[in-house]
Every structure is written in structure tokens, then in C-alpha cells.
Design a protein around this motif. Structure first.
Motif, short mmCIF file in Angstrom:
data_model
loop_
_atom_site.label_atom_id
_atom_site.label_comp_id
_atom_site.label_asym_id
_atom_site.label_seq_id
_atom_site.Cartn_x
_atom_site.Cartn_y
_atom_site.Cartn_z
N LYS A 141 67.97 28.19 31.32
CA LYS A 141 67.43 28.98 32.43
C LYS A 141 68.56 29.49 33.32
O LYS A 141 68.57 30.66 33.72
CB LYS A 141 66.45 28.11 33.24
N LEU A 183 59.53 26.27 33.87
CA LEU A 183 58.82 27.26 33.04
C LEU A 183 58.07 28.28 33.89
O LEU A 183 58.08 29.48 33.59
CB LEU A 183 57.88 26.56 32.07
N SER A 224 60.44 30.69 35.21
CA SER A 224 60.88 31.60 34.14
C SER A 224 59.83 32.64 33.79
O SER A 224 60.17 33.76 33.38
CB SER A 224 61.23 30.79 32.89
N LEU A 232 61.57 34.26 30.69
CA LEU A 232 60.98 33.66 29.50
C LEU A 232 60.60 34.73 28.47
O LEU A 232 60.76 34.55 27.27
CB LEU A 232 59.77 32.80 29.86
N ARG A 233 60.14 35.85 28.96
CA ARG A 233 59.76 36.96 28.08
C ARG A 233 60.99 37.63 27.47
O ARG A 233 61.00 38.02 26.30
CB ARG A 233 58.93 37.98 28.86
N ARG A 255 65.41 35.01 24.44
CA ARG A 255 65.04 34.26 23.23
C ARG A 255 65.52 32.81 23.32
O ARG A 255 64.79 31.89 22.93
CB ARG A 255 65.62 34.94 22.00
N ARG A 270 63.19 30.83 25.38
CA ARG A 270 61.92 30.60 24.66
C ARG A 270 62.08 29.48 23.63
O ARG A 270 61.19 28.63 23.50
CB ARG A 270 61.44 31.88 23.97
N ALA A 281 62.07 26.27 25.44
CA ALA A 281 60.72 25.95 25.91
C ALA A 281 59.87 25.40 24.77
O ALA A 281 59.12 24.43 24.95
CB ALA A 281 60.07 27.20 26.52
N LEU A 282 59.99 26.00 23.60
CA LEU A 282 59.25 25.50 22.44
C LEU A 282 59.74 24.12 22.03
O LEU A 282 58.94 23.24 21.68
CB LEU A 282 59.36 26.48 21.26
#
Length: 193
Positions: free
Chosen positions: A61, A102, A105, A111-112, A115, A118, A121-122
Motif C-alpha cells: 500500500k 483495504l 485502498s 486497489l483497482r 496489481r 491486489r 489483498a488476495l
């Protein structure tokens, strides 16, 4: 015969691998001391498991690898203080912090667009599932709970190795240290079964 020249290459190799050496040194007492109960150690380590992917998420982040160690120290402090207060599980506090990062973000659109964020985050979501499953099963089927918590630590060690090899997201020294300590903690848990 100059013994100093023969020890320098070994010393140089150890110094170059200081994160791994530190991880082994920190883990060693757990292998040498009388073993704790597996489910007690698994509860403790399960509560702290989210600290690892949260560190990656925060560093991704902030997009500043140099903050890795301060972020990790802060996350460790959260775990220590939460355990000392004994009001709520460290996993709950770490999950709340992760949700805040999150949400931040999502609001700022990173976050969008990002990559790497993301993926982190996953990864956090996957480790959260292992954390919840492990802690839940500790109450119902302790052996399965221990295995799930150990799997979470082991898989995070693999995660670290991937990022160490790719030289991305977090500081290399942290990825190396974390990979070694994660795997050694997973082994400790499995050996207690």
C-alpha cells in the motif's frame, strides 16, 4: 598457518545470510526447550498468523520497501500488546487493521489500479481463511487445527521465498528472515503432534 583467512569466507557467508541466521537463532529455543502443548502453541501462532500478510499488504500500500521492518515491528507490537491485555484475539485486531488498509485502498482507488496490492489483498484473504479455519478447528479437532495453523505458516514461508526470489514488495532481508522463521515454526508445530 593463518586460521583467520579460512574463517573469513565462512564468516562472510554467514554475515551475508544474517536474516536466515537470525531466524534460526530465534527459532532454536523452541526446538531445545521442553515442548509446549501443540494446541496452545498453535493458538498463539494462529492468532499471529495474519501479521505476516498484513505486513506485505501495508508495504505494498505504501509502495516503500524500506518501511518493511518498521511495519513488522509495529505488527509484532500489536500482537504482544493484544495478548497482554487479553481482551480480544490478536487475529481480530490484525484483521481490523487489514480491513482499514483495504478500505483506504478502495477509497483512494489504489486497489483497482495496483496489481501488486491486489495480489497482496488476495494473499491476505487466503491466509485469513487458514487462520480462521485453524483457530476454529483447534476447539473442535485440535490436531487438524494444529495442522492448519502449521500449513499457514509454512505456506507463508513459501510466499516469502517467492518474493525473495522476485525481489519485490518487501525488503529482501525481511523476506529471507520470514521465510526461514515461518518454515521453522511450522515444523515446530508439526513435531508437537
Amino acid at each position: 598457518m593463518d586460521t583467520d583467512t579460512t574463517s573469513r569466507p565462512l564468516l562472510g557467508r554467514v554475515l551475508a545470510r544474517w536474516p536466515a541466521a537470525l531466524a534460526v537463532a530465534v527459532s532454536l529455543p523452541g526446538f531445545l526447550s521442553p515442548p509446549p502443548e501443540a494446541d496452545g502453541l498453535a493458538t498463539s501462532l494462529g492468532g499471529a498468523l495474519l501479521m505476516l500478510p498484513l505486513g506485505y499488504l501495508v508495504v505494498a500500500k505504501l509502495r516503500r520497501r524500506w518501511v518493511t521492518w518498521p511495519v513488522v515491528v509495529a505488527a509484532m507490537a500489536v500482537v504482544v500488546v493484544t495478548r497482554a491485555l487479553d481482551v480480544v484475539s490478536p487475529a481480530v485486531v490484525l484483521a481490523a487493521i487489514a480491513l482499514a488498509v483495504l478500505a483506504w485502498s478502495v477509497v483512494d482507488g489504489q486497489l483497482r489500479r495496483d496489481r501488486t496490492l491486489r495480489v497482496q489483498a488476495l494473499g491476505l484473504a487466503g491466509f485469513a481463511v487458514l487462520t480462521v479455519a485453524g483457530l476454529t478447528f483447534l476447539a473442535v479437532s485440535p490436531d487438524l487445527g494444529v495442522v492448519l495453523v502449521a500449513a499457514g505458516w509454512f505456506l507463508h514461508g513459501i510466499w516469502d521465498l517467492v518474493y525473495l526470489r522476485r525481489d519485490e514488495v518487501v525488503a529482501r532481508s525481511f523476506a529471507e528472515w520470514c521465510a526461514v522463521i515461518d518454515v521453522l515454526l511450522a515444523v515446530q508445530l508439526v513435531l508437537l503432534l
